[in-house]
Scaffold this motif. Structure first.
Motif, PDB file in Angstrom:
ATOM      1  N   VAL A   1      14.778 -17.815  -7.073  1.00 25.54           N
ATOM      2  CA  VAL A   1      15.822 -19.028  -6.689  1.00 25.54           C
ATOM      3  C   VAL A   1      14.768 -19.445  -8.440  1.00 25.54           C
TER       4      VAL A   1
ATOM      5  N   ASP B   1      11.075 -21.360  -2.804  1.00 22.33           N
ATOM      6  CA  ASP B   1      10.751 -21.388  -4.111  1.00 22.33           C
ATOM      7  C   ASP B   1      10.655 -19.879  -4.340  1.00 22.33           C
TER       8      ASP B   1
ATOM      9  N   THR C   1      17.226 -25.918  -1.089  1.00 22.15           N
ATOM     10  CA  THR C   1      17.375 -24.560  -2.464  1.00 22.15           C
ATOM     11  C   THR C   1      18.953 -25.382  -3.750  1.00 22.15           C
TER      12      THR C   1
END
Length: 264
Positions: free
Chosen positions: A55, A51, A92
């Motif tokens: 991103v 995070d 991710t």
């Protein structure tokens, strides 16, 4: 555009991942590929796992442009690999809406490599991702035949073989082997061109592959033959790093126009 066409990270590796998305959108692509894990120690390492602010920026740019993530890379399987270490990257990838992960085999012990690939496939499945093993002539998975053995041993429904045109024609492969692969294994392919003559020097082989390819149709590879051996609607990632200095957007546009001519 009836076929999904993605802009591979290696084509525009000289710009950061958020700009890669913008470049793909401006050039007319439907998808983009993102490099979450660098292929070499020399590459710039962007904060694109977890995070992070980048991103979150990638998420915003994907929404704003409508571009989708075709694949993320590069998941390298070495003798020392710990599959659990890939979980953050896989999470991710799923967060960004990726469909596939690109896997490289760098373990000379085939049984251990097959086990690592099977473990990675199991973990990737938890995140809705396909694990695609890419044969590359300087790796321990140099050919389609080797990739087929490893994928077969793993047996995961979400695994497959990723064919890159330059690697395919630089190794001991045949179009008949491609046609014989299970269709369910062929999730997408990578397209580029190169001189027909294969380098005999390993260093030159790698140099061309990583930074001196040609736009589709500008070289001597049998691209139409390869495409005919693959499913007609297979998504394509244009991986065309070129040696010529060129603006990234122009590079992306020229790659797409050239590919469309080959596909016509």
């Amino acid at each position: 555009m009836t076929r999904a066409i993605g802009l591979a990270a290696l084509t525009v590796l000289d710009v950061a991942p958020p700009e890669q998305i913008e470049t793909a959108a401006a050039a007319g692509y439907s998808h983009v590929g993102l490099r979450l894990i660098p292929a070499t120690p020399e590459e710039v390492r962007h904060p694109v796992i977890g995070d992070t602010p980048m991103v979150r920026e990638l998420e915003r740019r994907l929404v704003d442009t409508g571009i989708k993530v075709l694949d993320v890379e590069i998941f390298r399987l070495t003798p020392e690999v710990r599959i659990a270490d890939f979980e953050s990257a896989l999470a991710t990838a799923a967060r960004l809406g990726a469909q596939h992960i690109l896997v490289a085999g760098n373990d000379p012990q085939e049984a251990r490599l097959a086990d690592s690939f099977a473990q990675l496939g199991t973990l990737a499945a938890r995140y809705g991702l396909n694990a695609c093993l890419e044969p590359m002539p300087w790796t321990d998975v140099a050919t389609v035949a080797t990739a087929r053995r490893i994928v077969t041993a793993g047996g995961a429904a979400n695994s497959g073989v990723l064919l890159d045109a330059i690697h395919f024609f630089r190794a001991d492969n045949s179009l008949a082997e491609v046609a014989a692969l299970p269709r369910s294994w062929l999730h997408y392919m990578q397209l580029c061109d190169a001189p027909a003559a294969c380098p005999t020097d390993r260093a030159e082989l790698i140099r061309q592959a990583r930074g001196d390819r040609l736009f589709p149709g500008d070289g001597g590879l049998d691209l139409r033959g390869l495409l005919q051996a693959l499913p007609p609607d297979i998504p394509i990632s244009l991986e065309v790093p070129i040696a010529q200095k060129m603006d990234p957007l122009e590079r992306a546009r020229r790659a797409l126009v050239a590919a469309q001519r080959v596909l016509a």
